[in-house]
Design a protein around this motif. Sequence first.
Motif, mmCIF file in Angstrom:
data_model
loop_
_atom_site.group_PDB
_atom_site.id
_atom_site.type_symbol
_atom_site.label_atom_id
_atom_site.label_comp_id
_atom_site.label_asym_id
_atom_site.label_seq_id
_atom_site.Cartn_x
_atom_site.Cartn_y
_atom_site.Cartn_z
ATOM 1 N N ILE A 204 -10.299 -0.615 -0.275
ATOM 2 C CA ILE A 204 -9.370 -1.672 0.119
ATOM 3 C C ILE A 204 -9.515 -1.947 1.614
ATOM 4 O O ILE A 204 -9.469 -1.022 2.438
ATOM 5 N N GLN A 205 -9.720 -3.206 1.950
ATOM 6 C CA GLN A 205 -9.832 -3.606 3.350
ATOM 7 C C GLN A 205 -8.428 -3.881 3.894
ATOM 8 O O GLN A 205 -7.714 -4.760 3.411
ATOM 9 N N THR A 206 -8.024 -3.121 4.900
ATOM 10 C CA THR A 206 -6.706 -3.279 5.511
ATOM 11 C C THR A 206 -6.829 -3.356 7.029
ATOM 12 O O THR A 206 -7.767 -2.811 7.617
ATOM 13 N N LYS A 207 -5.854 -4.013 7.655
ATOM 14 C CA LYS A 207 -5.822 -4.115 9.111
ATOM 15 C C LYS A 207 -4.883 -3.083 9.728
ATOM 16 O O LYS A 207 -5.129 -2.587 10.828
ATOM 17 N N ALA B 223 -7.271 9.297 0.818
ATOM 18 C CA ALA B 223 -8.439 9.363 -0.070
ATOM 19 C C ALA B 223 -8.390 8.256 -1.112
ATOM 20 O O ALA B 223 -9.426 7.640 -1.428
ATOM 21 N N ARG B 224 -7.230 7.984 -1.662
ATOM 22 C CA ARG B 224 -7.096 6.888 -2.629
ATOM 23 C C ARG B 224 -7.402 5.543 -1.978
ATOM 24 O O ARG B 224 -8.028 4.664 -2.590
ATOM 25 N N LEU B 225 -6.965 5.366 -0.741
ATOM 26 C CA LEU B 225 -7.266 4.124 -0.011
ATOM 27 C C LEU B 225 -8.762 3.944 0.128
ATOM 28 O O LEU B 225 -9.293 2.833 -0.057
ATOM 29 N N VAL C 105 -2.721 -0.618 7.586
ATOM 30 C CA VAL C 105 -2.548 0.620 6.831
ATOM 31 C C VAL C 105 -3.855 1.398 6.871
ATOM 32 O O VAL C 105 -4.774 1.182 6.071
ATOM 33 N N THR C 106 -3.950 2.294 7.820
ATOM 34 C CA THR C 106 -5.124 3.131 8.028
ATOM 35 C C THR C 106 -4.751 4.585 7.723
ATOM 36 O O THR C 106 -3.574 4.920 7.564
ATOM 37 N N PRO C 107 -5.731 5.477 7.620
ATOM 38 C CA PRO C 107 -5.393 6.898 7.438
ATOM 39 C C PRO C 107 -4.440 7.417 8.509
ATOM 40 O O PRO C 107 -3.576 8.251 8.218
ATOM 41 N N ASN D 233 0.806 -1.219 0.000
ATOM 42 C CA ASN D 233 0.000 0.000 0.000
ATOM 43 C C ASN D 233 0.837 1.266 0.000
ATOM 44 O O ASN D 233 0.441 2.281 -0.585
ATOM 45 N N ILE D 234 2.001 1.239 0.622
ATOM 46 C CA ILE D 234 2.860 2.424 0.637
ATOM 47 C C ILE D 234 3.235 2.834 -0.776
ATOM 48 O O ILE D 234 3.249 4.020 -1.119
#
Length: 634
Positions: free
Chosen positions: A463-466, A456-458, A468-470, A276-277
Amino acid sequence: MLSRRGTIGVTIVVTGLTALLLQVVLTRELQVVLTRELLVSFFGNELCIGLILVDWLLLVAAGTALAGRLMDRLTNLWPPLILDQRTMFPGEVIDPGSMLILGAAVLAPACLLLGAQFALCCQLATGEASGQGTANVAYVYVLEAVGAIAGGVVFHFWVADRFQTVAIILILCALSALAALLVSSRLLHRASKIIFACIALIVAVGAGGILFSTVGGQFEKFTSGRRWPGFRLLTSYNTRYGNIAITQHNSQISVYHDGLLMLTSEDELANEELANIVLLQHPRPQRVLIMGGGLGGLIGEVLKHDPQIIDYVELDKQAIKIIRRHLPTQLQKPLADKRVHLIYADALAFLRATRYKYDVIISNVGDPRTAVTNRFYTRQAFQQAAAHLTPTGIFCLNLSYPQTHLSGPRQWLHASVWQAMGQVFPQTLPLPDGRIYYLAAQRPDVLSEDARLLAARLSQRQIQTKYVTPYFIKTIMVPFARQLLRESGVSEVPVNDDFRPITYHYMLQLWLRQFGTEGLKISFSLRSIGAAVGALLILAGLVGVYLWRRRDRPVWRWGIPGALAATGLVEMSLQLVVIFSFQVLVGSLFYQLGILMALYMGGLAAGGHLGRYLTSSRRRSAMLLCLTLVGLAL
């Protein structure tokens, strides 16, 4: 029926073949089996190759010298003895001193006997033809090289993919026993002939029986399992590119390549972060290239961004097949996706050959702990990646980071890699977290430090992430952390280059620090190399003055050993230079090394055969020796 001379010749060829297939794949005697095993035990660090070479050459020389002193008492050739070393240092990181000691303990039985065999073959060959001692010693040398050539070719085209360590050792055991049977039947008297023939026959039949039964496989699995205390060993397999070991602890599956951790099945955080980075930096990643390290979950995370194509490049097809069988279902599923293309090749060679351009290229091969992985952190590797990026394409790699501060060799390592990237890419962006993620782009306006844009792109991509959050994105984008990283850089550090692998040197320094061996640092500066060359020249001058002052005495006792020592020094140095240069350019060292050594031994055999016909007199031999030394110097 073979003559006495033919019997000796066959035995010499078997000795050479055994020496090559028994040792490591590195130098004249170092060959595939034992060094591959020791590399695994020493966690894949190529520094051990030089240390093993020291042990090997000293022990073979000791065996030859011992046999020479006892020549009148020793008249028979014995098959080499192999010791399994897997249980000597399970799960431990071995320091250089222990490497020398343990390597010597493992290699001593085989090396001493191989050295003795060479001396005994010379004695038997020279005894066959009176007055032709020099030619017959050359005859032994040539045949030993022929055996080594055969060993290299056999390994390259047949053994590397088909046999495990125990099987190779059993084959060599049977081969040596059959050679002993041949020698005893042709060269010994009646009573000794019967005794040694029976012993050799029993050993050969026993080795063959174990080879074709389940005992060998069970022994392989048992000894390999001792290397991983506290873990359940699912499988351990030697492919043409190294050893793959798969272990299980509770529900976690771990995969090791030559003793180094390759992936684990429960490392969601690292894979989610890496994917994600970099992918959130691109507005719409359509074509993605992943170079290594994708099986642990990285491919699945990249698929969440809905790319059209993912090209995943791994070198070892056989290893991937073995690993896939043991992965949990959630990690096997992404590999079956139609968008994922598995490509079996060296990643840098693939980059040089492909015509495709990518929106994102991820290099995930681990830290440059070995000369193989260091190739992915050089200026040339970055140039290859840049040439295959789209105008808005992004390149990403990652390095371990202590999360406190960078200092010493680790600081220099990061600075060298960052400077190499800066010479190739107009824009670079380091993002420190558990690791430092180095991002680079073809244009100076591609990479964004705006955490709100990335968050915003996330959200838009759903995308479901555990992990990588805002909030995580905001944290990793804090300028203060990047500023600390920039301030820790050292502008004077050399840029990492294919033929000046300085980051590998820094990793070796970090490795040596584990054992408090700071004094073992080796400088790569031209000043230190010049000092070493100067010291050798001064030493050579002093020896020359000494010999001139003793010119009224026979100096051949000094001259010939000196010539042999100089030849051996240059020979081994050039071998290592050629081998490691080949590794830099091609990458697949172990598989190709058998054929490289066969070519090398072919040159020695040709030179030795030519020398048999040029040494008609002592004076002519001395003149030719001088000419060959001058040629070697040139």
